[in-house]
Design a protein around this motif. Structure first.
Motif, PDB file in Angstrom:
ATOM      1  N   ASP A  62       0.838  -1.187   0.000  1.00 11.13           N
ATOM      2  CA  ASP A  62       0.000   0.000   0.000  1.00 11.13           C
ATOM      3  C   ASP A  62       0.873   1.237   0.000  1.00 11.13           C
ATOM      4  N   VAL A 104       0.537   4.459   1.280  1.00 14.88           N
ATOM      5  CA  VAL A 104      -0.258   5.285   2.180  1.00 14.88           C
ATOM      6  C   VAL A 104       0.671   6.229   2.924  1.00 14.88           C
ATOM      7  N   GLU A 111       1.893   7.688   5.942  1.00 13.60           N
ATOM      8  CA  GLU A 111       1.810   7.262   7.332  1.00 13.60           C
ATOM      9  C   GLU A 111       1.605   8.421   8.289  1.00 13.60           C
ATOM     10  N   GLU A 145      -2.222   9.004   9.686  1.00 19.25           N
ATOM     11  CA  GLU A 145      -2.872   8.116  10.640  1.00 19.25           C
ATOM     12  C   GLU A 145      -1.884   7.729  11.724  1.00 19.25           C
ATOM     13  N   HIS A 205      -2.184   1.819   9.365  1.00 21.27           N
ATOM     14  CA  HIS A 205      -1.183   1.900   8.302  1.00 21.27           C
ATOM     15  C   HIS A 205       0.221   2.231   8.807  1.00 21.27           C
ATOM     16  N   THR A 206       0.348   2.536  10.059  1.00 23.37           N
ATOM     17  CA  THR A 206       1.678   2.858  10.577  1.00 23.37           C
ATOM     18  C   THR A 206       2.434   1.579  10.929  1.00 23.37           C
ATOM     19  N   LYS A 207       3.741   1.651  10.837  1.00 21.23           N
ATOM     20  CA  LYS A 207       4.569   0.500  11.180  1.00 21.23           C
ATOM     21  C   LYS A 207       5.163   0.636  12.575  1.00 21.23           C
ATOM     22  N   LYS A 217      -4.061  -5.620   7.579  1.00 21.66           N
ATOM     23  CA  LYS A 217      -3.743  -4.400   8.341  1.00 21.66           C
ATOM     24  C   LYS A 217      -4.025  -4.665   9.811  1.00 21.66           C
TER      25      LYS A 217
END
Length: 150
Positions: free
Chosen positions: A25, A27, A29, A32, A63-65, A148
């Protein structure tokens, strides 16, 4: 009779781009980062549990790691869920749509990993029962199959 094709144009297509395992994805980050802890804590201090419940589910850090952001958001959700009375659970769940219920179910499963005391697990089981009654088994399937994670 079939025609002999000398065209090799089809070989220029990169078929690896369609492989599911290679999909990522794209996205941003930064948008969010999780729920606003100060806002939620303010609602809890005022005793406005329903508003705290609604605001804590608005911006999940899916979506954050960053594991720290996910942990902080889960702890905040656990605090909000434990602060609500049993009589308030059904009205809070009734105000949610299907997507929000799926996010709530993700948080519930995540909080099962965090909670170690019996009181916490009892509260989470009550939430799980009410969400399951409203959203159905499909919510559990969507949560468990979604890539996710929280």
């Amino acid at each position: 009779m079939s025609k002999s094709s000398t065209s090799r144009g089809f070989r220029k297509v990169d078929v690896d781009q369609y492989d599911e395992d290679n999909f990522e994805d794209e996205v941003d980050e930064s948008q969010e980062s999780g729920p606003d802890e100060q806002e939620v804590s303010g609602y809890l201090m005022q005793g406005n549990n329903k508003q705290a419940f609604q605001s804590v589910l608005l911006n999940p850090p899916i979506h954050t790691k960053s594991a720290a952001a996910k942990e902080a958001a889960s702890q905040l959700v656990l605090r909000v869920l434990n602060s609500m009375k049993t009589s308030e659970i059904q009205s809070a769940i009734d105000s949610c749509d299907t997507d929000t219920l799926d996010v709530l179910m993700k948080y519930i499963y995540r909080c099962f990993d965090l909670g170690s005391d019996g009181q916490c697990c009892a509260s989470l089981l009550a939430w799980h029962e009410k969400v399951l009654a409203k959203a159905g088994v499909g919510s559990i399937v969507r949560v468990l199959t979604d890539r996710k994670r929280l």
